[in-house]
Design a protein around this motif. Structure first.
Motif, PDB file in Angstrom:
ATOM      1  N   LEU B  27       0.849  -1.193   0.000  1.00 43.44           N
ATOM      2  CA  LEU B  27       0.000   0.000   0.000  1.00 43.44           C
ATOM      3  C   LEU B  27       0.883   1.242   0.000  1.00 43.44           C
ATOM      4  CD1 LEU B  27       0.206   1.240   3.116  1.00 43.44           C
ATOM      5  CD2 LEU B  27      -1.382  -0.596   3.585  1.00 43.44           C
ATOM      6  N   HIS B  28       0.251   2.385  -0.251  1.00 41.16           N
ATOM      7  CA  HIS B  28       0.968   3.659  -0.221  1.00 41.16           C
ATOM      8  C   HIS B  28       0.576   4.441   1.018  1.00 41.16           C
ATOM      9  CE1 HIS B  28       2.693   3.684  -4.251  1.00 41.16           C
ATOM     10  NE2 HIS B  28       1.639   2.962  -4.591  1.00 41.16           N
ATOM     11  N   ALA B  29       1.541   5.067   1.676  1.00 42.58           N
ATOM     12  CA  ALA B  29       1.254   5.934   2.803  1.00 42.58           C
ATOM     13  C   ALA B  29       2.460   6.837   2.995  1.00 42.58           C
ATOM     14  CB  ALA B  29       0.998   5.117   4.061  1.00 42.58           C
ATOM     15  N   SER B  30       2.212   8.028   3.543  1.00 43.29           N
ATOM     16  CA  SER B  30       3.326   8.966   3.655  1.00 43.29           C
ATOM     17  C   SER B  30       4.217   8.645   4.854  1.00 43.29           C
ATOM     18  CB  SER B  30       2.813  10.401   3.714  1.00 43.29           C
ATOM     19  OG  SER B  30       1.889  10.512   4.765  1.00 43.29           O
ATOM     20  N   ASP B  31       3.680   7.995   5.904  1.00 42.29           N
ATOM     21  CA  ASP B  31       4.542   7.581   7.024  1.00 42.29           C
ATOM     22  C   ASP B  31       4.043   6.273   7.635  1.00 42.29           C
ATOM     23  OD1 ASP B  31       2.500   8.114   8.914  1.00 42.29           O
ATOM     24  OD2 ASP B  31       3.121  10.214   9.064  1.00 42.29           O
ATOM     25  N   ALA B  32       4.824   5.768   8.600  1.00 41.58           N
ATOM     26  CA  ALA B  32       4.551   4.440   9.154  1.00 41.58           C
ATOM     27  C   ALA B  32       3.207   4.376   9.880  1.00 41.58           C
ATOM     28  CB  ALA B  32       5.685   4.037  10.094  1.00 41.58           C
ATOM     29  N   THR B  33       2.851   5.434  10.603  1.00 38.63           N
ATOM     30  CA  THR B  33       1.583   5.421  11.346  1.00 38.63           C
ATOM     31  C   THR B  33       0.411   5.316  10.374  1.00 38.63           C
ATOM     32  OG1 THR B  33       2.690   6.992  12.787  1.00 38.63           O
ATOM     33  CG2 THR B  33       0.342   6.644  13.171  1.00 38.63           C
ATOM     34  N   MET B  34       0.464   6.118   9.316  1.00 35.88           N
ATOM     35  CA  MET B  34      -0.628   6.075   8.353  1.00 35.88           C
ATOM     36  C   MET B  34      -0.642   4.749   7.599  1.00 35.88           C
ATOM     37  SD  MET B  34      -0.788   9.971   6.944  1.00 35.88           S
ATOM     38  CE  MET B  34      -2.352   9.807   6.139  1.00 35.88           C
ATOM     39  N   ALA B  35       0.545   4.187   7.361  1.00 34.49           N
ATOM     40  CA  ALA B  35       0.621   2.897   6.666  1.00 34.49           C
ATOM     41  C   ALA B  35      -0.058   1.809   7.504  1.00 34.49           C
ATOM     42  CB  ALA B  35       2.079   2.530   6.399  1.00 34.49           C
ATOM     43  N   LEU B  36       0.164   1.869   8.818  1.00 34.86           N
ATOM     44  CA  LEU B  36      -0.418   0.865   9.708  1.00 34.86           C
ATOM     45  C   LEU B  36      -1.950   0.977   9.715  1.00 34.86           C
ATOM     46  CD1 LEU B  36       0.875  -1.293  11.424  1.00 34.86           C
ATOM     47  CD2 LEU B  36       0.993   0.315  13.323  1.00 34.86           C
ATOM     48  N   GLN B  37      -2.441   2.201   9.757  1.00 36.86           N
ATOM     49  CA  GLN B  37      -3.901   2.390   9.743  1.00 36.86           C
ATOM     50  C   GLN B  37      -4.508   1.973   8.407  1.00 36.86           C
ATOM     51  OE1 GLN B  37      -4.418   6.453  10.980  1.00 36.86           O
ATOM     52  NE2 GLN B  37      -3.994   5.964  13.114  1.00 36.86           N
ATOM     53  N   ALA B  38      -3.810   2.327   7.319  1.00 43.82           N
ATOM     54  CA  ALA B  38      -4.311   1.952   5.992  1.00 43.82           C
ATOM     55  C   ALA B  38      -4.300   0.426   5.845  1.00 43.82           C
ATOM     56  CB  ALA B  38      -3.465   2.608   4.903  1.00 43.82           C
ATOM     57  N   ALA B  39      -3.270  -0.229   6.406  1.00 49.05           N
ATOM     58  CA  ALA B  39      -3.179  -1.689   6.320  1.00 49.05           C
ATOM     59  C   ALA B  39      -4.370  -2.335   7.027  1.00 49.05           C
ATOM     60  CB  ALA B  39      -1.865  -2.181   6.929  1.00 49.05           C
ATOM     61  N   ARG B  40      -4.740  -1.759   8.188  1.00 50.79           N
ATOM     62  CA  ARG B  40      -5.909  -2.277   8.905  1.00 50.79           C
ATOM     63  C   ARG B  40      -7.162  -2.154   8.027  1.00 50.79           C
ATOM     64  NH1 ARG B  40      -8.143   1.593  13.218  1.00 50.79           N
ATOM     65  NH2 ARG B  40      -8.596   2.576  11.230  1.00 50.79           N
TER      66      ARG B  40
END
Lengths: 330, 95
Positions: B27-40
């Motif tokens: 997935l694409h995300a600008s940082d790790a926190t957002m990546a984790l939420q997007a992954a969920r």
């Protein structure tokens, strides 16, 4: 979840490439091996798949629009929650597919920009309006039903990342079709007006849904290459016939009439449908369907209005990275 | 104007206690926190996981598929690493 057979394969230009590598590639395909992102592949295979997978992804994203239209007006909380979950799934399917397309070398941003610029297609079915609640039932039942017919063989597509994305999509898709059919059953068991609404939706969606399988085999020029590369496992007409045969009994159960007075059942049990109006299909593909302009305008507006979010997230990430570097230097 | 690229992340999910994290996609995300939420949101809408790892795709070092012959040759030739290589008399029973 909504692929459409409007994808045409690139002409085979293997003459220009290393003949030995090309032969080895075809041998791997013939042996049912999966092709992975870093493997050698003919340029036309890469181009065909990039186009097909990205069109598929765009279709998922644009496909949220006709259904999203009814989220705030769903008749009950149960229906509303289900429709919201379905539209979220479509978004997720779009994202799995963009990720699969990206493994071929184009970035998601490039692919999305091509769609917003009108250079990439999405399934023609989403250029039809959702006029009543019965349209939501019909989309789940028929549009998702047709998409499932198309997508199940794609789970065995020769390109690994696409096949894996399709497995995830197909697992989630079955809920979509069942929720649609349940809406139809409820309407058909309801008042005369509700049943008439269901029949009206079927009348409007039937032919566009049959067109989702793409042009008839006799006129589709490039499917030979896609078949040889095992991207495509069944022809457009084969899938269309499978869909019609599966759908007719479901319509009969609902007590609805398929809007094709010329339809007959042959000796083998197949339901033979009448000639499809391909002029309409071409018109919709050319941008002249009932909602083409609306859909593009809605996508561009959403993208533009999201620009500040992307910028803010990037600025925040950059600030944090800078702070970390500064701390590390202390 | 072309849309600027957002970093790519690989997502690993542990589906049940006792199982390993398994790669499920990216997935694409600008940082790790957002990546984790997007992954969920993208990969666990139906309770698929108990734990998520996200890794920047750029941090992965991969073997070259074109070199797989040479890379895995040392294992190919050592059939004596498999239990079936050894003969145990039938009277001894299952071992």
């Amino acid at each position: 979840m909504y692929t459409q057979a409007l994808n045409t394969a690139e002409t085979d230009d293997r003459g220009l490439e290393d003949a030995g590598k090309a032969a080895q590639f075809q041998a791997r395909i013939d042996a049912e091996e999966r092709i992975e992102p870093n493997d050698w592949m003919p340029a036309a295979y890469r181009k065909t798949l990039t186009r097909q997978i990205s069109q598929h992804a765009h279709s998922e994203i644009v496909g949220m629009l006709p259904e999203g239209n009814w989220i705030t007006r769903a008749p009950t909380l149960r229906r509303k929650a289900a429709l919201l979950a379905k539209v979220q799934d479509e978004c997720g399917h779009g994202l799995y597919l963009y990720a699969a397309a990206e493994t071929l070398g184009s970035s998601r941003e490039e692919l999305v920009d091509a769609m917003l610029a009108g250079k990439a297609k999405y399934s023609s079915i989403f250029n039809y309006p959702t006029l009543t609640w019965a349209d939501i039932g019909t989309i789940g039942w028929l549009v998702d039903g047709a998409a499932i017919m198309n997508q199940i063989p794609l789970c065995r597509c020769s390109y690994g990342p696409y096949a894996r994305a399709m497995i995830r999509v197909c697992k989630e898709e079955s809920f979509h079709q069942r929720q649609g059919y349940e809406i139809m059953v409820t309407l058909c068991r309801g008042s005369d007006e509700q049943k008439a609404m269901a029949q009206d939706a079927l009348n409007r969606w039937w032919w566009p849904v049959l067109m989702m399988f793409g042009p008839p085999d006799a006129t589709s020029q490039h499917s030979d290459t896609s078949t040889k590369w095992k991207i495509k496992r069944f022809s457009n007409d084969e899938l269309r016939q499978k869909f019609v045969d599966a759908t007719v009994p479901q319509a009969q159960y609902l007590g609805l009439t398929i809007p094709d007075p010329g339809m007959t059942q042959d000796a083998a049990g197949h339901w033979r449908y009448s000639e499809i109006d391909w002029t309409e299909f071409k018109q919709v593909l050319a941008g002249n369907g009932p909602c083409n302009r609306d859909r593009m305008a809605a996508r561009r507006k959403a993208h533009d209005e999201g620009a500040w979010v992307r910028e803010a997230a990037a600025a925040y990430a950059a600030k944090r990275a800078q702070r970390q570097t500064a701390q590390a230097a202390e | 104007m072309a849309t600027p690229n957002t970093p790519l992340w690989e997502v690993f999910i542990r589906s049940r206690n006792g199982l390993a994290h398994k790669h499920v996609g990216s997935l694409h995300a600008s940082d790790a926190t957002m990546a984790l939420q997007a992954a969920r949101d993208i990969y666990t809408r139906r309770g698929e996981g108990l734990s998520i790892w996200i890794v920047p795709s750029a941090a992965i070092t991969a073997s070259d598929p074109a070199e797989k012959g040479m890379m895995f040759e040392p294992a190919e030739s050592k059939i004596y690493r498999h239990p079936t290589f050894y003969e145990v008399p039938e009277e001894v029973g299952h071992m």
